[in-house]
Motif scaffolding. Structure first.
Motif, PDB file in Angstrom:
ATOM      1  N   SER A   1       0.806  -1.221   0.000  1.00 12.08           N
ATOM      2  CA  SER A   1       0.000   0.000   0.000  1.00 12.08           C
ATOM      3  C   SER A   1       0.839   1.272   0.000  1.00 12.08           C
ATOM      4  O   SER A   1       0.299   2.366  -0.178  1.00 12.08           O
ATOM      5  CB  SER A   1      -0.947   0.016   1.199  1.00 12.08           C
ATOM      6  N   SER A   2       2.144   1.139   0.171  1.00 12.55           N
ATOM      7  CA  SER A   2       3.003   2.316   0.138  1.00 12.55           C
ATOM      8  C   SER A   2       3.466   2.656  -1.278  1.00 12.55           C
ATOM      9  O   SER A   2       4.200   3.629  -1.471  1.00 12.55           O
ATOM     10  CB  SER A   2       4.224   2.120   1.044  1.00 12.55           C
ATOM     11  N   TYR A   3       3.005   1.863  -2.252  1.00 15.11           N
ATOM     12  CA  TYR A   3       3.428   2.059  -3.636  1.00 15.11           C
ATOM     13  C   TYR A   3       2.258   2.478  -4.515  1.00 15.11           C
ATOM     14  O   TYR A   3       1.202   1.843  -4.499  1.00 15.11           O
ATOM     15  CB  TYR A   3       4.028   0.784  -4.216  1.00 15.11           C
TER      16      TYR A   3
ATOM     17  N   SER B   1       7.636   4.370  -4.955  1.00 18.85           N
ATOM     18  CA  SER B   1       7.478   4.728  -3.547  1.00 18.85           C
ATOM     19  C   SER B   1       7.682   6.228  -3.336  1.00 18.85           C
ATOM     20  O   SER B   1       7.595   6.701  -2.205  1.00 18.85           O
ATOM     21  CB  SER B   1       8.476   3.952  -2.690  1.00 18.85           C
ATOM     22  N   ASP B   2       7.914   6.944  -4.420  1.00 14.45           N
ATOM     23  CA  ASP B   2       8.162   8.376  -4.296  1.00 14.45           C
ATOM     24  C   ASP B   2       6.901   9.118  -3.886  1.00 14.45           C
ATOM     25  O   ASP B   2       5.804   8.797  -4.338  1.00 14.45           O
ATOM     26  CB  ASP B   2       8.673   8.946  -5.623  1.00 14.45           C
TER      27      ASP B   2
ATOM     28  N   SER C   1       5.116   8.884 -16.392  1.00 13.00           N
ATOM     29  CA  SER C   1       6.536   8.836 -16.760  1.00 13.00           C
ATOM     30  C   SER C   1       7.180   7.570 -16.220  1.00 13.00           C
ATOM     31  O   SER C   1       7.147   7.319 -15.007  1.00 13.00           O
ATOM     32  CB  SER C   1       7.266  10.054 -16.207  1.00 13.00           C
ATOM     33  N   SER C   2       7.792   6.804 -17.097  1.00 15.78           N
ATOM     34  CA  SER C   2       8.460   5.583 -16.636  1.00 15.78           C
ATOM     35  C   SER C   2       9.600   5.902 -15.677  1.00 15.78           C
ATOM     36  O   SER C   2       9.933   5.085 -14.808  1.00 15.78           O
ATOM     37  CB  SER C   2       8.965   4.775 -17.834  1.00 15.78           C
ATOM     38  N   ALA C   3      10.181   7.081 -15.803  1.00 16.30           N
ATOM     39  CA  ALA C   3      11.285   7.471 -14.918  1.00 16.30           C
ATOM     40  C   ALA C   3      10.834   7.633 -13.474  1.00 16.30           C
ATOM     41  O   ALA C   3      11.668   7.636 -12.562  1.00 16.30           O
ATOM     42  CB  ALA C   3      11.921   8.758 -15.429  1.00 16.30           C
ATOM     43  N   SER C   4       9.540   7.770 -13.252  1.00 12.27           N
ATOM     44  CA  SER C   4       9.020   7.945 -11.889  1.00 12.27           C
ATOM     45  C   SER C   4       8.978   6.647 -11.099  1.00 12.27           C
ATOM     46  O   SER C   4       8.829   6.667  -9.888  1.00 12.27           O
ATOM     47  CB  SER C   4       7.603   8.536 -11.937  1.00 12.27           C
ATOM     48  N   TYR C   5       9.070   5.521 -11.782  1.00  9.17           N
ATOM     49  CA  TYR C   5       8.856   4.225 -11.139  1.00  9.17           C
ATOM     50  C   TYR C   5      10.184   3.560 -10.784  1.00  9.17           C
ATOM     51  O   TYR C   5      11.105   3.491 -11.587  1.00  9.17           O
ATOM     52  CB  TYR C   5       8.021   3.329 -12.056  1.00  9.17           C
TER      53      TYR C   5
END
Length: 125
Positions: free
Chosen positions: A30-32, A100-101, A108-112
């Motif tokens: 749940s933190s993701y 988790s950010d 954006s794939s860079a966010s994952y």
């Protein structure tokens, strides 16, 4: 850290349906925030759908709106992508991703931070 395993891909005729699953293990699911991306041969990886940590908000690329539905069950550590009215242009390897950010751009794939191995979806005409 979280590990992601996709399943549910396959070969389907145009107009058919598939349900992709992404099972997560590791830290608290749940933190993701979760997303689905896809990559067709010779093309860039593209955003498909995303869902916030508690599932309250979902996002879709325009080309799948009304056909695909993303959902999650934090008790089962799973996120799904229900794909209806499939088209040949939906053919791709589909990837599950997690971030988790606290601040991220869902498309954006860079966010994952974490990615599964991918599952092939092939839609025949």
């Amino acid at each position: 850290q979280v590990q992601l395993v996709e399943s549910g891909g396959g070969l389907v005729q145009a107009g058919g349906s598939l349900r992709l699953s992404c099972a997560a293990s590791g830290r608290t699911f749940s933190s993701y925030a979760m997303g689905w991306f896809r990559q067709a041969p010779g093309k860039e990886r593209e955003f498909v759908a995303a869902i916030t940590r508690r599932g309250g908000t979902t996002y879709y690329v325009d080309s799948v709106k009304g056909r695909f539905t993303i959902s999650r069950d934090n008790a089962k550590n799973t996120v799904w992508l229900q794909m209806n009215s499939l088209k040949p242009e939906d053919t791709a390897v589909y990837y599950c991703a997690a971030t988790s950010d606290s601040y991220y751009y869902y498309a954006s794939s860079a966010s994952y931070n974490y990615w599964g191995q991918g599952t092939q979806v092939t839609v025949s005409s």
